[in-house]
Design an enzyme around this catalytic site. Structure first.
Site, PDB file in Angstrom:
ATOM      1  N   ARG A   1       0.765  -1.013  -0.159  1.00  0.00           N
ATOM      2  CA  ARG A   1      -0.038   0.116  -0.069  1.00  0.00           C
ATOM      3  C   ARG A   1       0.813   1.299  -0.029  1.00  0.00           C
ATOM      4  O   ARG A   1       0.335   2.299   0.469  1.00  0.00           O
ATOM      5  CB  ARG A   1      -1.157   0.039   1.261  1.00  0.00           C
TER       6      ARG A   1
ATOM      7  N   LYS B   1       2.820  11.666 -10.421  1.00  0.00           N
ATOM      8  CA  LYS B   1       1.822  10.968 -11.256  1.00  0.00           C
ATOM      9  C   LYS B   1       2.387   9.470 -11.751  1.00  0.00           C
ATOM     10  O   LYS B   1       3.507   9.841 -12.466  1.00  0.00           O
ATOM     11  CB  LYS B   1       1.379  11.808 -12.300  1.00  0.00           C
TER      12      LYS B   1
ATOM     13  N   GLU C   1       8.518  19.377 -24.129  1.00  0.00           N
ATOM     14  CA  GLU C   1       8.243  19.335 -22.796  1.00  0.00           C
ATOM     15  C   GLU C   1       8.649  20.716 -22.121  1.00  0.00           C
ATOM     16  O   GLU C   1       7.739  21.388 -21.426  1.00  0.00           O
ATOM     17  CB  GLU C   1       8.534  18.377 -21.707  1.00  0.00           C
TER      18      GLU C   1
ATOM     19  N   LYS D   1       6.601  23.315 -12.658  1.00  0.00           N
ATOM     20  CA  LYS D   1       5.605  22.451 -12.405  1.00  0.00           C
ATOM     21  C   LYS D   1       5.429  22.426 -11.030  1.00  0.00           C
ATOM     22  O   LYS D   1       4.388  21.816 -10.147  1.00  0.00           O
ATOM     23  CB  LYS D   1       6.264  21.191 -12.932  1.00  0.00           C
TER      24      LYS D   1
ATOM     25  N   GLU E   1      -4.538  17.126  -9.465  1.00  0.00           N
ATOM     26  CA  GLU E   1      -5.276  17.278 -10.705  1.00  0.00           C
ATOM     27  C   GLU E   1      -6.792  17.762 -10.736  1.00  0.00           C
ATOM     28  O   GLU E   1      -7.355  17.104 -11.384  1.00  0.00           O
ATOM     29  CB  GLU E   1      -4.566  16.587 -11.634  1.00  0.00           C
TER      30      GLU E   1
ATOM     31  N   ARG F   1      -3.548  22.003 -12.272  1.00  0.00           N
ATOM     32  CA  ARG F   1      -2.632  20.943 -12.750  1.00  0.00           C
ATOM     33  C   ARG F   1      -2.866  20.571 -14.017  1.00  0.00           C
ATOM     34  O   ARG F   1      -2.035  19.949 -14.715  1.00  0.00           O
ATOM     35  CB  ARG F   1      -2.347  19.936 -11.718  1.00  0.00           C
TER      36      ARG F   1
ATOM     37  N   ASN G   1      -1.050  19.478 -19.125  1.00  0.00           N
ATOM     38  CA  ASN G   1      -1.543  18.600 -20.091  1.00  0.00           C
ATOM     39  C   ASN G   1      -1.658  19.011 -21.504  1.00  0.00           C
ATOM     40  O   ASN G   1      -2.419  18.591 -22.419  1.00  0.00           O
ATOM     41  CB  ASN G   1      -2.560  17.725 -19.659  1.00  0.00           C
TER      42      ASN G   1
ATOM     43  N   HIS H   1      -1.466  17.146 -24.646  1.00  0.00           N
ATOM     44  CA  HIS H   1      -1.446  15.899 -24.429  1.00  0.00           C
ATOM     45  C   HIS H   1      -2.606  14.850 -24.755  1.00  0.00           C
ATOM     46  O   HIS H   1      -2.315  13.944 -24.953  1.00  0.00           O
ATOM     47  CB  HIS H   1      -0.982  15.775 -22.841  1.00  0.00           C
TER      48      HIS H   1
ATOM     49  N   HIS I   1      -1.417  12.027 -26.754  1.00  0.00           N
ATOM     50  CA  HIS I   1      -1.840  10.757 -26.382  1.00  0.00           C
ATOM     51  C   HIS I   1      -2.722   9.924 -27.189  1.00  0.00           C
ATOM     52  O   HIS I   1      -2.437   8.969 -27.391  1.00  0.00           O
ATOM     53  CB  HIS I   1      -2.498  10.851 -25.065  1.00  0.00           C
TER      54      HIS I   1
ATOM     55  N   HIS J   1       6.869  10.281 -27.138  1.00  0.00           N
ATOM     56  CA  HIS J   1       6.125  11.227 -26.320  1.00  0.00           C
ATOM     57  C   HIS J   1       5.945  12.356 -26.596  1.00  0.00           C
ATOM     58  O   HIS J   1       5.244  13.183 -26.889  1.00  0.00           O
ATOM     59  CB  HIS J   1       6.189  10.762 -24.627  1.00  0.00           C
TER      60      HIS J   1
END
Length: 367
Positions: free
Chosen positions: A124, A146, A188, A230, A240, A244, A248, A251, A255, A273
């Site tokens: 966990r 993330k 980026e 960031k 997010e 936040r 993206n 993205h 993606h 990417h």
């Protein structure tokens, strides 16, 4: 500790990003974040032969009592799967990792995402130290917590938020970075100027030759500035829920391209990417102009800058607009089945736009 720039990330679980040369061999600094005696070093088949030995030796020198296991992924986005995540969990079990164990992620974004997700799930949640070795992972995926793996239906759809205990961005590692991967990371970096800092964007336009030539001082400045941007956003919105999402920008489009191509980019013709995000940013800027949100001239300027950095700005041939739109419908930012995209009001002013008309998106994808 070597002389390094540092960026502090606040929030409920604060940590520090160290940026500079020689950090991979700084065992005392690395070991400072290992609470127990078990370490799983996760890397890939390209990075491990270059740097895993250095990190293992540095940790053992600082902490001879450590039991260090190693898990090596095949290099490439294709390895960021539930199957390889399961193998990482098995490696932790074989090591006998206890709840004070630490996962050290040594590599690019694929390694950082998968190793971080394994750390989030083992017992966990155990500690993770991110040691990014690509520019893209230094300025993006290693910061913010993330973690995720991909499934055939979409990128990063299975994951968890799990902030690292520390990030060590050793700029010496960039010396072995292929030119294509350097450019992908710079996409980026350019994103941060595009979404919130027009002056930084202008600096990137001016320093293009130095950055592409891998000038150490210019790269360190670009990494630090990107991480500061960031960190500020993550501090205010760690899960997010709002701001936040601006990170993206490009993205959702990117993606969709990656997923439709079947991922890849390492040793093949598929976009990686950073390249997909570059195309996605241009599409987001064009859509913003078409919706009357932003000047078309700013979209032109962004496209020109990305092209000057040697990045693609057009959708690869053979990808059907309707298929890309279907991929975009699975994006995690969408609400109640409606497209929710990060667009902009112009250079340095991104915003989240809900309820975007799919016909307008399709027109841009077709354009």
């Amino acid at each position: 500790m070597n002389h390094a720039r540092t960026v502090d990330v606040g929030g409920e679980i604060p940590y520090t990003i160290a940026i500079g040369p020689g950090l991979l061999g700084d065992g005392e600094a690395l070991a400072r974040h290992v609470r127990g005696r078990h370490v799983l070093l996760v890397s890939d088949s390209v990075v491990a032969p270059l740097y895993a030995g250095t990190v293992r030796e540095a940790l053992h020198t600082a902490r001879p009592d450590l039991a260090i296991g190693t898990f090596i992924l095949p290099a490439g986005e294709e390895s960021k799967t539930l199957a390889h995540f399961g193998h990482a969990i098995e490696a932790l079990a074989t090591l006998g990792a206890t709840r004070d164990a630490c996962v050290v992620a040594l590599g690019g974004g694929v390694v950082g995402d998968l190793a971080g997700f394994a750390a989030a799930c083992w017992m966990r949640g155990v500690d993770c130290v991110q040691v990014p070795t690509t520019l893209l992972s230094m300025v993006d995926s290693s910061v913010g917590g993330k973690t995720a793996v991909d499934i055939p239906q979409g990128k990063n759809l299975v994951g968890a938020f799990h902030p690292p205990r520390a990030v060590f961005a050793d700029t010496d590692a960039l010396a072995t970075l292929p030119a294509r991967e350097l450019r992908a990371g710079l996409a980026e970096v350019i994103k941060y100027g595009a979404i919130r800092d027009a002056r930084f964007f202008q600096w990137l336009e001016q320093e293009r030759q130095a950055l592409l030539a891998m000038d150490g001082q210019a790269l360190a400045l670009a990494i630090a500035a990107s991480c500061e941007h960031k960190a500020e956003i993550v501090d205010r919105d760690p899960l997010e829920k709002g701001e936040r999402a601006l990170l993206n920008f490009g993205h959702t489009f990117g993606h969709a391209i990656e997923t439709e191509q079947g991922y890849g980019g390492l040793g093949n013709d598929n976009l990686n990417h950073g390249e997909a995000v570059a195309v996605g940013m241009v599409l987001a800027a064009r859509l913003s102009a078409d919706l009357g949100l932003a000047p078309a001239a700013d979209a032109d300027r962004l496209e020109t800058t990305l092209r000057d950095y040697g990045l693609p700005t057009r959708i690869p041939v053979g990808l059907a607009p309707e298929r890309l739109l279907a991929r975009m419908r699975l994006d995690k930012k969408n609400l109640a089945g409606r497209l929710r995209l990060v667009l902009w009001r112009g250079l340095g002013r991104a915003e989240v736009v809900p309820d975007v008309d799919e016909s307008r998106v399709l027109a841009v994808l077709s354009g």
